[in-house]
Scaffold this active site. Structure first.
Site, PDB file in Angstrom:
ATOM      1  N   HIS A  57       0.846  -1.199   0.000  1.00 11.64           N
ATOM      2  CA  HIS A  57       0.000   0.000   0.000  1.00 11.64           C
ATOM      3  C   HIS A  57       0.876   1.241   0.000  1.00 11.64           C
ATOM      4  O   HIS A  57       1.827   1.336   0.769  1.00 11.64           O
ATOM      5  CB  HIS A  57      -0.906   0.008   1.238  1.00 11.64           C
ATOM      6  CG  HIS A  57      -1.780   1.216   1.297  1.00 11.64           C
ATOM      7  ND1 HIS A  57      -3.010   1.280   0.677  1.00 11.64           N
ATOM      8  CD2 HIS A  57      -1.582   2.430   1.870  1.00 11.64           C
ATOM      9  CE1 HIS A  57      -3.529   2.470   0.866  1.00 11.64           C
ATOM     10  NE2 HIS A  57      -2.702   3.193   1.594  1.00 11.64           N
TER      11      HIS A  57
ATOM     12  N   ARG B 146     -13.670  13.774   7.217  1.00 13.31           N
ATOM     13  CA  ARG B 146     -12.361  14.370   7.554  1.00 13.31           C
ATOM     14  C   ARG B 146     -11.885  15.302   6.450  1.00 13.31           C
ATOM     15  O   ARG B 146     -11.280  16.338   6.707  1.00 13.31           O
ATOM     16  CB  ARG B 146     -11.327  13.255   7.783  1.00 13.31           C
ATOM     17  CG  ARG B 146     -11.521  12.527   9.111  1.00 13.31           C
ATOM     18  CD  ARG B 146     -10.726  11.235   9.131  1.00 13.31           C
ATOM     19  NE  ARG B 146      -9.330  11.452   8.852  1.00 13.31           N
ATOM     20  CZ  ARG B 146      -8.529  10.584   8.218  1.00 13.31           C
ATOM     21  NH1 ARG B 146      -9.002   9.412   7.844  1.00 13.31           N
ATOM     22  NH2 ARG B 146      -7.272  10.865   7.997  1.00 13.31           N
TER      23      ARG B 146
ATOM     24  N   LYS C 126      -8.531  -0.937   6.012  1.00 19.44           N
ATOM     25  CA  LYS C 126      -8.803  -1.459   4.664  1.00 19.44           C
ATOM     26  C   LYS C 126      -7.912  -2.666   4.357  1.00 19.44           C
ATOM     27  O   LYS C 126      -8.341  -3.626   3.733  1.00 19.44           O
ATOM     28  CB  LYS C 126      -8.585  -0.352   3.621  1.00 19.44           C
ATOM     29  CG  LYS C 126      -9.714   0.684   3.664  1.00 19.44           C
ATOM     30  CD  LYS C 126      -9.533   1.777   2.648  1.00 19.44           C
ATOM     31  CE  LYS C 126      -8.537   2.798   3.077  1.00 19.44           C
ATOM     32  NZ  LYS C 126      -8.957   4.165   3.146  1.00 19.44           N
TER      33      LYS C 126
ATOM     34  N   SER D 187      -7.259   4.370   9.228  1.00 19.18           N
ATOM     35  CA  SER D 187      -7.998   4.344   7.961  1.00 19.18           C
ATOM     36  C   SER D 187      -7.320   3.382   6.973  1.00 19.18           C
ATOM     37  O   SER D 187      -7.963   2.498   6.394  1.00 19.18           O
ATOM     38  CB  SER D 187      -8.042   5.774   7.404  1.00 19.18           C
ATOM     39  OG  SER D 187      -8.428   5.791   6.066  1.00 19.18           O
TER      40      SER D 187
ATOM     41  N   ASP E 277     -15.031   3.634   7.503  1.00 23.60           N
ATOM     42  CA  ASP E 277     -13.888   4.461   7.094  1.00 23.60           C
ATOM     43  C   ASP E 277     -14.279   5.364   5.928  1.00 23.60           C
ATOM     44  O   ASP E 277     -13.888   6.532   5.875  1.00 23.60           O
ATOM     45  CB  ASP E 277     -12.699   3.580   6.697  1.00 23.60           C
ATOM     46  CG  ASP E 277     -11.591   4.423   6.074  1.00 23.60           C
ATOM     47  OD1 ASP E 277     -11.054   5.276   6.797  1.00 23.60           O
ATOM     48  OD2 ASP E 277     -11.317   4.276   4.876  1.00 23.60           O
TER      49      ASP E 277
HETATM   50  N1  URA Z   1      -5.391   7.247   2.748  1.00 28.38           N
HETATM   51  C1  URA Z   1      -6.363   6.617   3.423  1.00 28.38           C
HETATM   52  O1  URA Z   1      -6.834   5.563   3.009  1.00 28.38           O
HETATM   53  N2  URA Z   1      -6.804   7.170   4.562  1.00 28.38           N
HETATM   54  C2  URA Z   1      -6.324   8.326   5.055  1.00 28.38           C
HETATM   55  O2  URA Z   1      -6.764   8.759   6.093  1.00 28.38           O
HETATM   56  C3  URA Z   1      -5.317   8.971   4.325  1.00 28.38           C
HETATM   57  C4  URA Z   1      -4.862   8.395   3.178  1.00 28.38           C
END
Ligand code: URA
Length: 436
Positions: free
Chosen positions: A82, A168, A187, A183, A161
Site C-alpha cells: 500500500h 475528515r 482497509k 484508515s 472508514d
Molecule cells: N489514505 C487513506 O486511506 N486514509 C487516510 O486517512 C489517508 C490516506
C-alpha cells in the site's frame, strides 16, 4: 453512553476505551450519531492524538464495519502493498506481475484517482477491455491460476472508514496520524492480507511533509499490523518529485511496461525492487533483501515478469498485445513543451503541483463524478539534480481537447512546480528509512 461525553473525554486528553470507540464507529455507521459530533471528535483526536491501543481498536472497529475478505482459499502467504499516495506512482503495475512471477500471490484491490493523485484502477483501464470488476470466485481463481489479479474495491469494505474519511476531508482532520493509520490499516485488514508492505511517501507531494512525521505515521501503521498478527514493514520513500517521468494513466502504464522490460526510469525501478524485495521476504520466497533483489532482477531479465503481466491483462479481458506494443495504448493528439525560464539545476519538483496540472489536462478527477481522459498527462524531461539551460524543455504536456485556459493553467503549474537553483544539487535519497 453519550457521544458528547466521549468527545469531551478526548477533548480533555483522556484515553478512550474499546467500548467507547465501538459506540462512536457503530453509531456513526448506522446514522445514530450525526456528522457534527463525529467532526468534533475527529478534531479532538487531531489535537490530542490517540495511543497505540486506541488506534488499534479504531482500526478493528472500522475493519469490522463491513465485509471481510477471507483469502485463505488462495494458497501461500498473501502480501499486500500500500502506498500512502504519490504522483507518478505506478509501482502496483510493476509489482503485481513481478512479485507474482517470483511466486508470491498478489490479490490486490486498488482505488481510483481523486484530485492530484492517480489511481491504479484508472491506469489499468487504459488497456483496451481491461476489466477491474469480478466476483469473488473469479478473483480467487485468477490469483490461484496465474498468481495475480488487480481489481477495484468490491463489496462493502470498511463503510465506516469511507464515511469518516469523507467527513475528515471537509473538516480539516485528514492529517492526523492515528486517523490516517487506522484508515489505511482497516482497509488492509478487511482485504485479508497476511502480510503488508507500506510505502509511506515523504516530502512536498506527500501527506507527511517531514521525515519525522512520516516515520511516526509508518510506526503507527506497523504497530497496528504487528499487533493484529500481520507481518508489516514500512518503507519511507521520497515524494519531493514525482516517481518516474510519466504522470497520467496510459503514460504510466507505458512506463510500467518499460520497467518490467528492464528499461524503465531508474528511480521507479529502484523503488519497485526495494518494495518487491520486502514482499518476497514477507511472502517466504527469499531469506533476505539481497536474495530477493536477485530473484526479482532475474524475473525482469528473463522476461517472465512481463509475461506475467500479459497473462494478468489477458485474464482480465484486456488486450495483452498492447503490452507488447505499448504505442497502441491511448495517445494524446497534441504535445506542448514547457520551457525553463532560467538556467541552473533542478532542486525540487513540487509533486502536488504536477498532479494538479495533469488533472487540469483531464488525467485526474476534480470531483468523484469527473470523467477522465486516459491518454493525457505530463512527461517530465528534467528531474531533480539535472542541469537546465534557459529555454530547455522541462516537461511535455500530452493534451487532447482541454480548453485553452486549462492548458495555460497547467503550463504555469508545471513552471511553478520546478525549483531551479544556480548551485549543483546533490542526488536525493529515494528511500529514507525502513520501519519494522
Ligand atoms: N489514505 C487513506 O486511506 N486514509 C487516510 O486517512 C489517508 C490516506
Amino acid at each position: 453512553m453519550r457521544a458528547v461525553d466521549i468527545i469531551q473525554k478526548k477533548r480533555d486528553g483522556g484515553e478512550l476505551t474499546r467500548e467507547e470507540i465501538a459506540y462512536l464507529v457503530q453509531g456513526y455507521s448506522n446514522g445514530e450519531i450525526p456528522d457534527y459530533q463525529i467532526s468534533a471528535w475527529a478534531m479532538a483526536v487531531y489535537f490530542q492524538g490517540m495511543n497505540a491501543r486506541e488506534t488499534g481498536d479504531l482500526t478493528m472497529e472500522m475493519a469490522n464495519s463491513g465485509d471481510q475478505i477471507d483469502l485463505s482459499p488462495i494458497a501461500g502467504i498473501k502480501v499486500d502493498k500500500h502506498s500512502t499516495g504519490g504522483v507518478g506512482d505506478k509501482t502496483t503495475i510493476v509489482l503485481a506481475p513481478l512479485v507474482a512471477a517470483a511466486g508470491v500471490p498478489v490479490a490486490k484491490m486498488s482505488g481510483r484517482g481523486l484530485g492530484h493523485t492517480g489511481g491504479t484502477i484508472d491506469k489499468l483501464e487504459s488497456i483496451t477491455g481491461f476489466s477491474v470488476e469480478m466476483d469473488r470466485e473469479r478473483f480467487f481463481a485468477q490469483v490461484g491460476e496465474i498468481g495475480a489479479a488487480v481489481i477495484g474495491q468490491s463489496g462493502n469494505i470498511t463503510p465506516a472508514d469511507k464515511k469518516l474519511y469523507a467527513l475528515r476531508d471537509v473538516t480539516a482532520t485528514v492529517e492526523s496520524i492515528p486517523l490516517i493509520a487506522s484508515s489505511v490499516m482497516s482497509k488492509k485488514i478487511a482485504a485479508g492480507a497476511d502480510a503488508i508492505v507500506l510505502d509511506v511517501k515523504t516530502g512536498s507531494g506527500a501527506f507527511m511533509k517531514t521525515l519525522d512525521r512520516s516515520i511516526e505515521l509508518a510506526q503507527a501503521m506497523v504497530d497496528i499490523g504487528t499487533h493484529l498478527g500481520r507481518n508489516t514493514v514500512a518503507v519511507i520513500s521520497d515524494m519531493d518529485q514525482p516517481l518516474g517521468f510519466g504522470i497520467g494513466n496510459a503514460l504510466e502504464v507505458k512506463e510500467g511496461i518499460e520497467t518490467l522490460m528492464g528499461r524503465g526510469p531508474k528511480d521507479l525501478e529502484e523503488v519497485c525492487l526495494i518494495l518487491g524485495s520486502h514482499m518476497l521476504v514477507l511472502g517466504g520466497k527469499a531469506k533476505d533483501d539481497v536474495e530477493a533483489r536477485a530473484i526479482l532482477k532475474a524475473h525482469i531479465e528473463d522476461g517472465s515478469a512481463l509475461e506475467k503481466f500479459k497473462q494478468m491483462v489477458g485474464a482480465q479481458n484486456g488486450d495483452a498485445s498492447q503490452i507488447e506494443f505499448p504505442d497502441t495504448l491511448p495517445t494524446a493528439k497534441t504535445f506542448i513543451e514547457v520551457k525553463a525560464a532560467t538556467s541552473g539545476y533542478v532542486e525540487g519538483i513540487q509533486a502536488e503541483e504536477i498532479g494538479v496540472a495533469a488533472m487540469l489536462l483531464g488525467a485526474g478527477r476534480e470531483t468523484k463524478e469527473s470523467v477522465i481522459d486516459l491518454a493525457v498527462g505530463i512527461h517530465l524531461s528534467k528531474k531533480v539534480g539535472d542541469a537546465v539551460e534557459q529555454g530547455n524543455t522541462l516537461a511535455v504536456l500530452h493534451v487532447n481537447d482541454a480548453s485553452e485556459s486549462k492548458v495555460r493553467e497547467a503550463v504555469s503549474k508545471v513552471l511553478e512546480a520546478y525549483r531551479i537553483t544556480p548551485e549543483p544539487v546533490a542526488p536525493q535519497p529515494l528511500v529514507y528509512a525502513l520501519v519494522t
